[in-house]
Write a protein that holds these residues in place. Structure first.
Motif, short mmCIF file in Angstrom:
data_model
loop_
_atom_site.label_atom_id
_atom_site.label_comp_id
_atom_site.label_asym_id
_atom_site.label_seq_id
_atom_site.Cartn_x
_atom_site.Cartn_y
_atom_site.Cartn_z
N PHE A 223 0.96 -1.24 -0.01
CA PHE A 223 -0.04 0.07 0.13
C PHE A 223 0.81 1.27 -0.16
O PHE A 223 0.45 2.32 -0.93
CB PHE A 223 -0.75 -0.16 1.33
N ILE A 224 1.90 1.46 0.86
CA ILE A 224 2.84 2.28 1.02
C ILE A 224 3.59 2.51 -0.45
O ILE A 224 3.85 3.81 -0.89
CB ILE A 224 3.65 2.36 2.29
N SER A 225 3.83 1.45 -0.97
CA SER A 225 4.66 1.77 -2.37
C SER A 225 3.60 2.42 -3.23
O SER A 225 4.15 2.96 -4.10
CB SER A 225 4.94 0.28 -2.79
N TRP A 226 2.50 2.03 -3.17
CA TRP A 226 1.37 2.78 -4.34
C TRP A 226 1.29 4.17 -3.89
O TRP A 226 1.40 5.05 -4.90
CB TRP A 226 0.04 2.02 -3.87
N VAL A 227 1.33 4.49 -2.66
CA VAL A 227 1.37 6.23 -2.29
C VAL A 227 2.69 6.79 -2.95
O VAL A 227 2.70 7.63 -3.40
CB VAL A 227 1.34 6.05 -0.89
N LYS A 228 3.70 5.78 -2.53
CA LYS A 228 5.02 6.50 -3.09
C LYS A 228 5.20 6.63 -4.62
O LYS A 228 5.75 7.65 -4.93
CB LYS A 228 6.25 5.58 -2.59
N ASN A 229 4.61 5.85 -5.23
CA ASN A 229 4.65 5.67 -6.58
C ASN A 229 3.66 6.81 -7.59
O ASN A 229 3.86 7.11 -8.79
CB ASN A 229 4.18 4.37 -7.31
N TYR A 230 3.02 7.44 -6.90
CA TYR A 230 2.15 8.77 -7.40
C TYR A 230 3.45 9.63 -7.77
O TYR A 230 4.44 9.77 -7.24
CB TYR A 230 1.31 9.17 -6.28
N PRO A 231 3.07 10.53 -9.06
CA PRO A 231 4.02 11.53 -9.32
C PRO A 231 4.48 12.26 -8.08
O PRO A 231 3.69 12.69 -7.08
CB PRO A 231 3.31 12.43 -10.32
N GLU A 232 5.81 12.65 -7.99
CA GLU A 232 6.56 13.26 -6.90
C GLU A 232 5.83 14.55 -6.85
O GLU A 232 5.86 15.08 -5.44
CB GLU A 232 8.05 13.80 -7.74
N GLU A 233 5.18 15.35 -7.74
CA GLU A 233 4.71 16.67 -7.45
C GLU A 233 3.20 16.51 -6.67
O GLU A 233 2.78 17.42 -6.34
CB GLU A 233 4.39 17.44 -8.47
N GLU A 234 2.64 15.38 -6.75
CA GLU A 234 1.43 15.32 -6.06
C GLU A 234 1.79 15.03 -4.43
O GLU A 234 2.16 13.78 -4.13
CB GLU A 234 0.69 14.11 -6.50
N PRO A 235 1.24 15.85 -3.49
CA PRO A 235 1.71 15.98 -2.23
C PRO A 235 1.07 15.15 -0.97
O PRO A 235 1.62 14.78 -0.27
CB PRO A 235 1.85 17.53 -1.84
N ILE A 236 -0.26 14.84 -1.40
CA ILE A 236 -0.96 14.27 -0.30
C ILE A 236 -1.94 13.31 -0.98
O ILE A 236 -2.42 13.44 -2.02
CB ILE A 236 -1.72 15.47 0.47
N VAL A 237 -1.90 12.31 0.02
CA VAL A 237 -3.14 11.29 -0.48
C VAL A 237 -4.29 11.33 0.79
O VAL A 237 -3.70 10.97 1.84
CB VAL A 237 -2.53 9.84 -0.63
N ASN A 238 -5.62 11.68 0.49
CA ASN A 238 -6.44 11.56 1.28
C ASN A 238 -7.38 10.58 1.36
O ASN A 238 -7.91 9.92 0.56
CB ASN A 238 -7.48 12.75 1.08
#
Length: 458
Positions: A223-238
């Motif tokens: 799950f954390i790897s999915w969060v990490k794999n979002y584009p670098e400029e996207e700062p937050i996952v709600n």
């Protein structure tokens, strides 16, 4: 740095007992006490209490780096205070960590924002007073019932002083944009918007224990790897979900608590942090404005309000309920006002939803009725008796003009009282200031006299 913003919703309605047509005018108590006590106690034992213990352990083990927010309706708090007081105590323990935030919402978990601005604002104030009374904190970010939001609602939220709102990251509003940014409302530019990443949220809420899911089993590392794999400029996952996800929708046997406990460790390894909604809106800058001309919500593919107001039954019940709103606000009968709140819960309208008849899984999980038509009949019987009681105090024979004149007088008196309170506060401040100046002058005079006495002795 990527950041996860967790928010959990807690709400349980006061479920109605079977209320027959012949009960109208004879029985003024509408609730199934046994069911309400049994359901909230069972869910608290399976979900709320072990989940609170899990979050407290996570916060301590992460040295305060794990953070979370809650939105708890007033009617749920009333039930928890009576049936599960230990939940209130465990929530106070979480508050002491300074890693937990409470969100504002309507006291009754109502749909008042869609039709009655005055009722909406009153319920928000009452909810926030309840939160402050129990937990000693005042909500700063708003979350409407079922994440319902529109430009009109944004203006009301901003007028109440909130700086941020939590709502759905609906595709028809975002288009090609990502929910993983902070936005602001086009209707109220100073109001910042945190949008739910519904895919990631639903991976935990609905797919976690689904053996047929292609990504089963879901581990914290994955799950954390999915969060990490979002584009670098996207700062937050709600990540916004019902609190029952932990232990009820996803039972303990599924490994949901172990999954949660492991999240902070893997997040730290990948440089992913956690924040509260207030921290998010204070640290991030909006990248764009969003306009929401029609109300959206978290429900269904359409992400609209049709789950509550999508058929004739629901709209008739909704119209009839709010037709007496002004009269209820005039009365001072505490029992009547309590029933008014309980009958506004959005759940009653959800039970009347006919969209799920072809796929009864979602409908049957939440509804205590065999069919939407049974839910409608039972609710309308209760509502008919309630309206009889309201009209006994403020009859229909009172013309609208007369009622409006009475309401205008009351509002003018309220405004006058508020103005006088401000003047009184100002006078007290001025009096305090003058006393302080007088005391200072007296002390200065005494010091001067003391100097003269000393000089004479010399």
């Amino acid at each position: 740095m990527k950041t996860i913003c967790f928010y959990f919703q807690i709400h349980q309605p006061f479920r109605l007992k079977r209320y027959r047509f012949f009960d109208i005018g004879n029985d003024h108590y509408y609730y199934d006490d046994f069911a309400n006590d049994d359901i909230i106690t069972r869910i608290a034992q399976r979900s709320y209490l072990p989940a609170n213990a899990t979050l407290l352990e996570m916060i301590k083990n992460a040295n305060g780096k794990f953070k979370v927010a809650f939105s708890i309706s007033g009617v749920a708090l009333e039930q928890l205070e009576v049936c599960v007081p230990e939940f209130i105590d465990s929530m106070k323990e979480l508050v002491k960590t300074d890693c937990v935030e409470f969100l504002s919402e309507t006291y009754a978990h109502s749909l008042a924002s869609l039709c009655d601005p005055e009722e909406f604002k009153m319920q928000v104030r009452q909810h926030d007073e309840k939160i402050e009374q129990l937990f000693g904190v005042k909500p700063k970010v708003f979350r409407n019932t079922e994440l319902i939001f529109s430009d009109d609602i944004a203006s009301m939220i901003a007028s109440m002083g909130f700086k941020g709102v939590i709502t759905e990251g609906a595709k028809h509003i975002l288009g090609w944009k990502s929910p993983n940014y902070l936005y602001s409302s086009a209707a109220a530019p100073k109001l910042k918007m945190l949008l739910k990443n519904y895919k990631m949220s639903d991976d935990i809420s609905f797919r976690f224990s689904n053996y047929e899911w292609s990504d089963y089993p879901l581990t914290a590392e994955k799950f954390i790897s999915w969060v990490k794999n979002y584009p670098e400029e996207e700062p937050i996952v709600n990540l916004f979900m019902n609190y029952e996800t932990l232990g009820e929708l996803q039972p303990r046997e599924s490994g949901i608590f172990e999954f949660m406990k492991a999240l902070p460790r893997f997040a730290e390894q990948e440089g992913v942090g956690f924040c509260t909604p207030t921290e998010a809106i204070s640290k991030l800058k909006p990248v764009d404005m969003l306009s929401v001309p029609y109300p959206m919500s978290w429900a269904d593919e359409a992400r609209d309000t049709s789950a509550w107001l999508g058929n004739t039954l629901q709209n008739e019940a909704f119209r009839k309920l709010y037709s007496v709103a002004e009269r209820v606000r005039l009365c001072d009968d505490r029992r009547l006002k309590q029933d008014w709140y309980y009958l506004q819960a959005s759940d009653h309208f959800y039970y009347m939803c006919t969209k799920y008849l072809s796929d009864g899984a979602v409908h049957s999980h939440y509804s205590p009725y065999d069919s939407p038509y049974e839910a409608f009949t039972n609710y309308m019987n209760v509502l008919s008796d309630f309206i009889v009681r309201v009209e006994a105090q403020y009859p229909e024979s009172i013309e609208n003009e007369e009622l409006n004149a009475l309401l205008t007088t009351i509002r003018n008196q309220s405004a006058e009282i508020e103005m006088l309170q401000k003047e009184l506060k100002s006078a007290r401040i001025e009096r305090h200031s003058k006393r302080a100046e007088a005391k200072k002058a007296k002390e200065a005079k005494a010091a001067e006299s003391s100097k003269k006495v000393v000089s004479k002795k010399d």
